[in-house]
Motif scaffolding. Sequence first.
Motif, PDB file in Angstrom:
ATOM      1  N   SER A  86      -2.734   3.209  -1.222  1.00 35.57           N
ATOM      2  CA  SER A  86      -2.459   2.508  -2.481  1.00 35.57           C
ATOM      3  C   SER A  86      -1.870   1.134  -2.174  1.00 35.57           C
ATOM      4  O   SER A  86      -1.436   0.859  -1.061  1.00 35.57           O
ATOM      5  CB  SER A  86      -1.505   3.317  -3.357  1.00 35.57           C
ATOM      6  OG  SER A  86      -0.280   3.538  -2.688  1.00 35.57           O
ATOM      7  N   GLY A  90       0.945   0.720  -6.803  1.00 33.64           N
ATOM      8  CA  GLY A  90       0.632   2.141  -6.880  1.00 33.64           C
ATOM      9  C   GLY A  90      -0.830   2.422  -7.161  1.00 33.64           C
ATOM     10  O   GLY A  90      -1.244   3.579  -7.225  1.00 33.64           O
ATOM     11  N   LYS A  92      -4.562   3.123  -6.522  1.00 31.33           N
ATOM     12  CA  LYS A  92      -5.283   3.730  -5.407  1.00 31.33           C
ATOM     13  C   LYS A  92      -6.330   2.766  -4.869  1.00 31.33           C
ATOM     14  O   LYS A  92      -7.008   2.069  -5.624  1.00 31.33           O
ATOM     15  CB  LYS A  92      -5.960   5.021  -5.867  1.00 31.33           C
ATOM     16  CG  LYS A  92      -6.668   5.737  -4.756  1.00 31.33           C
ATOM     17  CD  LYS A  92      -7.326   7.010  -5.212  1.00 31.33           C
ATOM     18  CE  LYS A  92      -8.067   7.606  -4.024  1.00 31.33           C
ATOM     19  NZ  LYS A  92      -8.803   8.783  -4.360  1.00 31.33           N
TER      20      LYS A  92
END
Length: 160
Positions: A86, A90, A92
């Motif tokens: 990530s 945050g 991905k």
Amino acid sequence: MKRTLIYAAVTLTLTVSVSSTYAHPTTESLNSPHVISLNESPQGIRHWRILRHTLRLEIPQQCKALSQLTIEAPSHITVRDNIDVSDQSGKKINANVSINDKKVILAFALPVAPGTILTINMNKVKKSAVTTGDKLYRISARLEGNNAELPIGVARLRNH
């Protein structure tokens, strides 16, 4: 009896001590990707065999985009293909994960842009034996438009 309790308390305290992380870029310039940190979870518990190792890597603004990352695990560590990548928000990041013995290769579906801080969670890492020494991961990268692997650092997880 009292002596045994004191001995047990001291032993437990030493066993559960928190490990320190050391990451050293191999290049003098911070214009190339470099390792920020390596953490182990749970920390400092030598007898646990299944762990998570989290590697953080910075791709500076002045750098080309990152197309591939190679992580070479220590001899007593087995990394499984359960890896999450990530960015600093945050979000991905899609990566094709391949593992060849101790070498993990993350080939990114889209090159990772400069200015990104990557978090790589290597889940369910397995230790082959109780460890007391340092864990050294060698990290190298391929930048967009370049097929050569660039060594970018060694991340060391030190147990006290």
